[in-house]
Design a protein around this motif. Structure first.
Motif, PDB file in Angstrom:
ATOM      1  N   ARG A 141       0.870  -1.180   0.000  1.00 23.36           N
ATOM      2  CA  ARG A 141       0.000   0.000   0.000  1.00 23.36           C
ATOM      3  C   ARG A 141       0.905   1.227   0.000  1.00 23.36           C
ATOM      4  O   ARG A 141       1.839   1.302   0.807  1.00 23.36           O
ATOM      5  N   VAL A 142       0.628   2.172  -0.903  1.00 25.37           N
ATOM      6  CA  VAL A 142       1.515   3.327  -1.074  1.00 25.37           C
ATOM      7  C   VAL A 142       0.734   4.623  -0.914  1.00 25.37           C
ATOM      8  O   VAL A 142      -0.499   4.647  -1.007  1.00 25.37           O
ATOM      9  N   ASP A 143       1.466   5.699  -0.698  1.00 23.63           N
ATOM     10  CA  ASP A 143       0.825   7.017  -0.654  1.00 23.63           C
ATOM     11  C   ASP A 143       0.808   7.618  -2.058  1.00 23.63           C
ATOM     12  O   ASP A 143       1.198   6.973  -3.040  1.00 23.63           O
ATOM     13  N   GLU A 144       0.369   8.881  -2.159  1.00 22.84           N
ATOM     14  CA  GLU A 144       0.206   9.515  -3.469  1.00 22.84           C
ATOM     15  C   GLU A 144       1.536   9.733  -4.197  1.00 22.84           C
ATOM     16  O   GLU A 144       1.556   9.923  -5.413  1.00 22.84           O
ATOM     17  N   LEU A 145       2.642   9.669  -3.473  1.00 24.59           N
ATOM     18  CA  LEU A 145       3.960   9.820  -4.084  1.00 24.59           C
ATOM     19  C   LEU A 145       4.608   8.481  -4.444  1.00 24.59           C
ATOM     20  O   LEU A 145       5.695   8.439  -5.010  1.00 24.59           O
ATOM     21  N   GLY A 146       3.944   7.379  -4.079  1.00 28.74           N
ATOM     22  CA  GLY A 146       4.500   6.072  -4.361  1.00 28.74           C
ATOM     23  C   GLY A 146       5.314   5.486  -3.223  1.00 28.74           C
ATOM     24  O   GLY A 146       5.898   4.415  -3.356  1.00 28.74           O
ATOM     25  N   LYS A 147       5.375   6.180  -2.094  1.00 25.48           N
ATOM     26  CA  LYS A 147       6.102   5.672  -0.940  1.00 25.48           C
ATOM     27  C   LYS A 147       5.313   4.557  -0.268  1.00 25.48           C
ATOM     28  O   LYS A 147       4.116   4.677  -0.025  1.00 25.48           O
ATOM     29  N   VAL A 148       5.983   3.441   0.033  1.00 23.61           N
ATOM     30  CA  VAL A 148       5.329   2.312   0.684  1.00 23.61           C
ATOM     31  C   VAL A 148       4.988   2.672   2.128  1.00 23.61           C
ATOM     32  O   VAL A 148       5.842   3.132   2.886  1.00 23.61           O
ATOM     33  N   ILE A 149       3.739   2.459   2.494  1.00 23.26           N
ATOM     34  CA  ILE A 149       3.322   2.748   3.860  1.00 23.26           C
ATOM     35  C   ILE A 149       2.831   1.500   4.587  1.00 23.26           C
ATOM     36  O   ILE A 149       2.660   1.528   5.800  1.00 23.26           O
ATOM     37  N   GLU A 150       2.622   0.408   3.845  1.00 21.67           N
ATOM     38  CA  GLU A 150       2.171  -0.815   4.516  1.00 21.67           C
ATOM     39  C   GLU A 150       2.362  -2.007   3.581  1.00 21.67           C
ATOM     40  O   GLU A 150       2.222  -1.885   2.353  1.00 21.67           O
ATOM     41  N   THR A 151       2.672  -3.159   4.174  1.00 24.81           N
ATOM     42  CA  THR A 151       2.724  -4.429   3.445  1.00 24.81           C
ATOM     43  C   THR A 151       1.764  -5.392   4.134  1.00 24.81           C
ATOM     44  O   THR A 151       2.128  -6.043   5.121  1.00 24.81           O
ATOM     45  N   PRO A 152       0.525  -5.485   3.652  1.00 19.44           N
ATOM     46  CA  PRO A 152      -0.458  -6.363   4.298  1.00 19.44           C
ATOM     47  C   PRO A 152      -0.030  -7.829   4.187  1.00 19.44           C
ATOM     48  O   PRO A 152       0.602  -8.244   3.206  1.00 19.44           O
ATOM     49  N   ALA A 153      -0.389  -8.622   5.167  1.00 22.94           N
ATOM     50  CA  ALA A 153      -0.100 -10.056   5.139  1.00 22.94           C
ATOM     51  C   ALA A 153      -0.914 -10.717   4.023  1.00 22.94           C
ATOM     52  O   ALA A 153      -2.128 -10.517   3.933  1.00 22.94           O
ATOM     53  N   ARG A 154      -0.256 -11.497   3.181  1.00 22.86           N
ATOM     54  CA  ARG A 154      -0.935 -12.095   2.036  1.00 22.86           C
ATOM     55  C   ARG A 154      -2.063 -13.027   2.447  1.00 22.86           C
ATOM     56  O   ARG A 154      -3.062 -13.162   1.725  1.00 22.86           O
ATOM     57  N   ASN A 155      -1.924 -13.685   3.602  1.00 19.94           N
ATOM     58  CA  ASN A 155      -2.965 -14.634   4.001  1.00 19.94           C
ATOM     59  C   ASN A 155      -4.266 -13.955   4.386  1.00 19.94           C
ATOM     60  O   ASN A 155      -5.284 -14.629   4.588  1.00 19.94           O
TER      61      ASN A 155
END
Length: 236
Positions: A141-155
């Motif tokens: 999940r990224v912000d409007e600039l493309g910076k990663v703000i979260e990596t949700p668990a795939r499961n």
């Protein structure tokens, strides 16, 4: 179960390109939308199908003229500028006896018997269900600039498909509650969720693929060719 299907065929198919909408493109000898209808016809619980087409679109009616299906195929109604608005207009055309409504993309031509049975069973049990498949890629999940703000668990993630199914009264109530925000909902489940209804995931199918690009259409052609290698599969 008395199930009515809203068959959404009002999209312009801008990403697909071409002179006609993708749902009317010929694939394996007939229009894509006819493959969709043929697969829906394999489920005995579907009693009625309400097509939703673009304003002024006569092609659907011309395609189905003279064809018969095990369900009642209603005359098409005109959709709107957003998916939820098209769904609302289709819902208004369904007979009062329908108690479960399934909203399906005309451009998903291969809903399997197993997928349909599972999503209908789950919706009948819990009130609302959508087919989903596990996500194998890592999602950021990224912000409007493309910076990663979260990596949700795939499961915890699922890629959802159609038909998306719910009690008719839930759809009616959700539309009334979200009347001013219908255009913001990109799928039918999000409309239900916003109105406070619980939605459950049933077993999806990787072959229940939405045809969006020319590459998708090439895949469909190859898949249908493979299906026809089995005896009786092209008799539908």
């Amino acid at each position: 179960m008395n199930i009515g299907v809203l068959l959404l065929a009002a999209g312009s198919g801008s990403r697909f390109g071409g002179e006609i909408a993708k749902q009317y493109v010929q694939v394996h000898g007939k229009a894509l939308v006819l493959h969709t209808l043929d697969h829906l016809a394999l489920d005995p619980h579907i009693t009625v199908v309400q097509p939703v087409v673009s304003e002024g679109d006569m092609r659907f009616s011309e395609l189905v003229a003279g064809l018969s299906f095990p369900f009642t195929l209603l005359d098409p109604v005109a959709g709107g500028s957003a998916r939820s608005i098209s769904m609302q207009r289709g819902l208004e055309g369904l007979p009062a006896a329908v108690d479960l409504v399934a909203v399906h993309d005309a451009a998903r031509p291969l809903p399997s018997v197993r997928l349909l049975a599972d999503v209908f069973k789950t919706a009948n049990q819990y009130g609302a269900a959508v087919p989903g498949v596990p996500v194998h890629d890592t999602i950021k999940r990224v912000d409007e600039l493309g910076k990663v703000i979260e990596t949700p668990a795939r499961n915890t993630l699922r890629a959802v498909q159609t038909p998306q199914v719910a009690r008719r009264v839930w759809f009616d109530q959700a539309i009334a509650m979200e009347a001013e925000r219908l255009h913001l909902h990109t799928d039918d489940a999000s409309l239900l969720e916003a109105a406070g209804f619980d939605v459950y995931i049933s077993q999806g199918d990787v072959n229940n693929r939405k045809i969006t690009t020319r590459e998708d259409m090439n895949w469909l052609e190859a898949h249908l060719n493979s299906e026809c290698a089995a005896p009786g599969h092209c008799d539908r």
